[in-house]
Every structure is written in structure tokens, then in C-alpha cells.
Enzyme design. Structure first.
Site, PDB file in Angstrom:
ATOM      1  CD  GLN A   1      75.285  25.930  70.832  1.00  0.00           C
ATOM      2  OE1 GLN A   1      76.509  25.776  70.858  1.00  0.00           O
ATOM      3  NE2 GLN A   1      74.446  25.261  71.600  1.00  0.00           N
TER       4      GLN A   1
ATOM      5  CG  HIS B   1      75.971  26.403  55.504  1.00  0.00           C
ATOM      6  ND1 HIS B   1      74.760  26.437  54.858  1.00  0.00           N
ATOM      7  CD2 HIS B   1      76.023  25.205  56.140  1.00  0.00           C
ATOM      8  CE1 HIS B   1      74.103  25.309  55.086  1.00  0.00           C
ATOM      9  NE2 HIS B   1      74.842  24.538  55.861  1.00  0.00           N
TER      10      HIS B   1
HETATM   11  P1  AMP Z   1      74.257  21.255  57.413  1.00  0.00           P
HETATM   12  O1  AMP Z   1      74.683  21.659  56.038  1.00  0.00           O
HETATM   13  O2  AMP Z   1      72.829  21.569  57.724  1.00  0.00           O
HETATM   14  O3  AMP Z   1      74.669  19.853  57.773  1.00  0.00           O
HETATM   15  O4  AMP Z   1      75.071  22.194  58.400  1.00  0.00           O
HETATM   16  C1  AMP Z   1      76.460  22.316  58.312  1.00  0.00           C
HETATM   17  C2  AMP Z   1      76.955  23.117  59.481  1.00  0.00           C
HETATM   18  O5  AMP Z   1      76.328  24.408  59.475  1.00  0.00           O
HETATM   19  C3  AMP Z   1      76.611  22.466  60.833  1.00  0.00           C
HETATM   20  O6  AMP Z   1      77.709  22.635  61.722  1.00  0.00           O
HETATM   21  C4  AMP Z   1      75.417  23.270  61.280  1.00  0.00           C
HETATM   22  O7  AMP Z   1      75.273  23.305  62.693  1.00  0.00           O
HETATM   23  C5  AMP Z   1      75.750  24.643  60.741  1.00  0.00           C
HETATM   24  N1  AMP Z   1      74.545  25.456  60.602  1.00  0.00           N
HETATM   25  C6  AMP Z   1      73.388  25.117  59.979  1.00  0.00           C
HETATM   26  N2  AMP Z   1      72.485  26.103  60.107  1.00  0.00           N
HETATM   27  C7  AMP Z   1      73.072  27.088  60.839  1.00  0.00           C
HETATM   28  C8  AMP Z   1      72.654  28.373  61.313  1.00  0.00           C
HETATM   29  N3  AMP Z   1      71.429  28.849  61.083  1.00  0.00           N
HETATM   30  N4  AMP Z   1      73.539  29.106  62.027  1.00  0.00           N
HETATM   31  C9  AMP Z   1      74.788  28.633  62.285  1.00  0.00           C
HETATM   32  N5  AMP Z   1      75.238  27.443  61.864  1.00  0.00           N
HETATM   33  C10 AMP Z   1      74.398  26.671  61.143  1.00  0.00           C
END
Ligand code: AMP
Length: 283
Positions: A145, A34
């Protein structure tokens, strides 16, 4: 500047300053992945809004909505440290009227690969993302991604519904041992974590091969080596824009994606490759 926490449309409007706005939608439990999205947003816009909302619409009835990690105070510290301007943290009641009727359909593309494993998931994702776009009215929005099909569907929604928002994709941030960072990783026991490493290992092994058939077979072989501790949902080699499986004569960018359960935790991961008849290299 002091971090502003907005919980509804009025508070968002009050927090709005002149200049460009970037939105980073999240479900909280913020980690380095994030943070990398927030940093990209900061270099690209004058004001950064991070939304923190665990969206009930995108969880199936037997999924982990109630036990999804909620660490709001720690998330605010992360946002302060990263120079975020506004955290948008609405309640479910604020977002969804009890008599609501209209939602976004992700279409056929929302029913394949990850969508086949999680019926309705992408409709829920697109509905909340469109609502966040309408509430925050950003110039650009950043997505990881790591959720490659989600990113592709958001680009599709922006194109199909003529949304005046630039979508930026950010690379997956990994632990030093290769595990893709995820809010759900905190549920892994030490033993689970070793098994979870199979996902990134399988993707790397597949990506080192040349043809679609070899790539799939090699990645599958590594997944199989983990035995019954790893319950694989799917392994897919797809066109990054459509998420349709690529044929043996496919040329260009492809995504090798995997989803599997380790214990009670469901994990996803993917890598991007370039396929052509002679060589395959990790992107
Ligand atoms: P989430 O809180 O899991 O819904 O994720 C929020 C955003 O963070 C989404 O756009 C995810 O794709 C991105 N995200 C989650 N994990 C990662 C990671 N390891 N690397 C890059 N972006 C991430």
C-alpha cells in the site's frame, strides 16, 4: 528447502513445483516492508517467488536508476531467512530485447498525481509487472500500500486485461518514529531524516480532520512548517481506486498521498481514511 536463484524463463520453469505460487515483485535492497509482503505471500501460497529487478523502464532520465541501491547478497540472506523458495533475478538484457516495441500503457490514470510527477513511470511499472506475471505465472501477487497508486493501477491492469491473478495489498510498514520504510531511506542524512518525518506527520495531522478541505489544509500546514528543506511535489486526497481528487461531498475510503524531495532523495507516503459527512477516522 534450498533457495533457488533463477535468472531466466528456463530456470524459473525448472524451479516450479506443484501447488499455488505467490509472486512478490521488488527492486531489491530488501527491508521490513518487503519482508511483510513475503510473509503474507507465504501464508497464502505453497511456493513463494520474489523477483529482484531494478527496472530501467520505470526511471526517468533524471532519476536515480544508476544510484538505486543494489544489495543482492544481503537480499538473498533476507529471502533465505523468510523461507522464500525462488528468487527471480533477471538481467536487463534478459528482460528487454534491444528491438522491443510493445509495452503496457497505464492510460490517463498513469498520468495523474505520481504519474504527473514521473512521466512514463507507470507505463514502465505495468510493463515489467505484466512481464513478471507472464514469466512466473503466479496464482497471486503481493504489493505494498506504500505505493498506493501503483497498487491501484495493477488492480486496473488485472481487470482491464483479464489476468487470472489475485492481487493482495499489504499495509505500509513504518519505522518506530513513523517514517515509511523505503530502500531510498538509506540516502538520508540524520538531518534529512528529521525533515523526512514531516511526511508521515502531515498525513497523520490531515487524517485527524473531518472534511476534505480541512484534511488537505491541515496536512499542507504541517508540510509548510518544514520550510525549504522539504520540496513538496504534491499533496493529494484521492479516490483509492481511480486516484482522482475527491470532492467535498465524497463519502467512503480515500487516500491522502504525498511526495516530496529531501535533499536529493524523493520520498512518497500515504494513509487511507474513511470520509463521511459526519466523521473521519484513520482506516
Ligand atoms: P520496491 O522494491 O520499492 O519496488 O517495492 C517492492 C514492493 O514492496 C512494492 O509492492 C512496494 O509497495 C512494497 N513496499 C515498499 N516499501 C514498503 C513498506 N514500507 N511497507 C510495505 N510495503 C512496502
Amino acid at each position: 528447502m534450498e533457495l533457488i536463484v533463477a535468472r531466466n524463463r528456463e530456470e524459473l520453469v525448472k524451479a516450479r513445483r506443484s501447488g499455488t505460487v505467490a509472486l512478490v515483485p521488488t527492486m531489491g535492497a530488501l527491508h521490513e516492508g518487503h519482508r511483510s509482503l513475503i510473509r503474507l505471500a507465504r501464508v497464502r501460497a505453497d511456493q513463494v517467488v520474489v523477483s529482484i529487478f531494478v527496472n530501467p523502464l520505470q526511471f526517468g532520465p533524471n532519476e536515480d536508476f544508476s544510484r538505486y541501491p543494489r544489495t543482492f547478497d544481503a537480499d538473498l540472506d533476507v529471502c533465505r531467512a523468510e523461507g522464500v523458495d525462488v528468487v527471480f533475478h533477471p538481467s536487463a538484457e534478459e528482460m528487454y530485447a534491444p528491438d522491443r516495441q510493445v509495452s503496457v500503457s497505464a492510460g490517463e490514470m498513469g498520468r495523474i498525481v505520481e504519474g504527473a510527477a514521473r512521466p512514463g513511470h507507470f507505463d514502465g511499472v505495468l510493463t515489467v509487472v505484466l512481464k513478471l506475471f507472464n514469466l512466473v505465472q503466479p496464482d497471486l501477487a503481493v504489493f505494498g500500500q506504500k505505493d498506493a497508486q501503483q497498487l491501484a493501477l495493477i488492480r486496473r491492469m488485472v481487470a482491464d486485461l483479464d489476468l487470472p491473478i489475485e492481487i493482495l495489498g499489504a499495509p505500509t510498514v513504518r519505522e518506530p518514529d513513523g517514517l515509511a520504510m523505503s530502500s531510498r531511506n538509506r540516502y538520508l542524512s540524520d538531518e534529512d531524516r528529521q525533515v523526512a518525518l514531516t511526511l508521515s506527520r502531515a498525513l497523520r495531522a490531515g487524517a485527524a480532520r473531518l472534511t476534505p478541505a480541512e484534511i488537505r489544509a491541515e496536512a499542507r500546514k504541517v508540510l509548510d512548517e518544514a520550510g525549504p528543506a522539504l520540496d513538496v511535489d504534491y499533496l493529494a486526497l484521492v479516490d483509492p481506486a481511480t486516484f482522482v481528487e475527491v470532492g467535498d461531498d465524497y463519502e467512503g475510503l480515500a487516500v491522502l498521498a504525498v511526495a516530496a524531495r529531501v535533499g536529493t532523495t524523493r520520498l512518497i507516503d500515504n494513509v487511507t481514511l474513511t470520509l463521511n459527512p459526519r466523521t473521519t477516522t484513520p482506516a
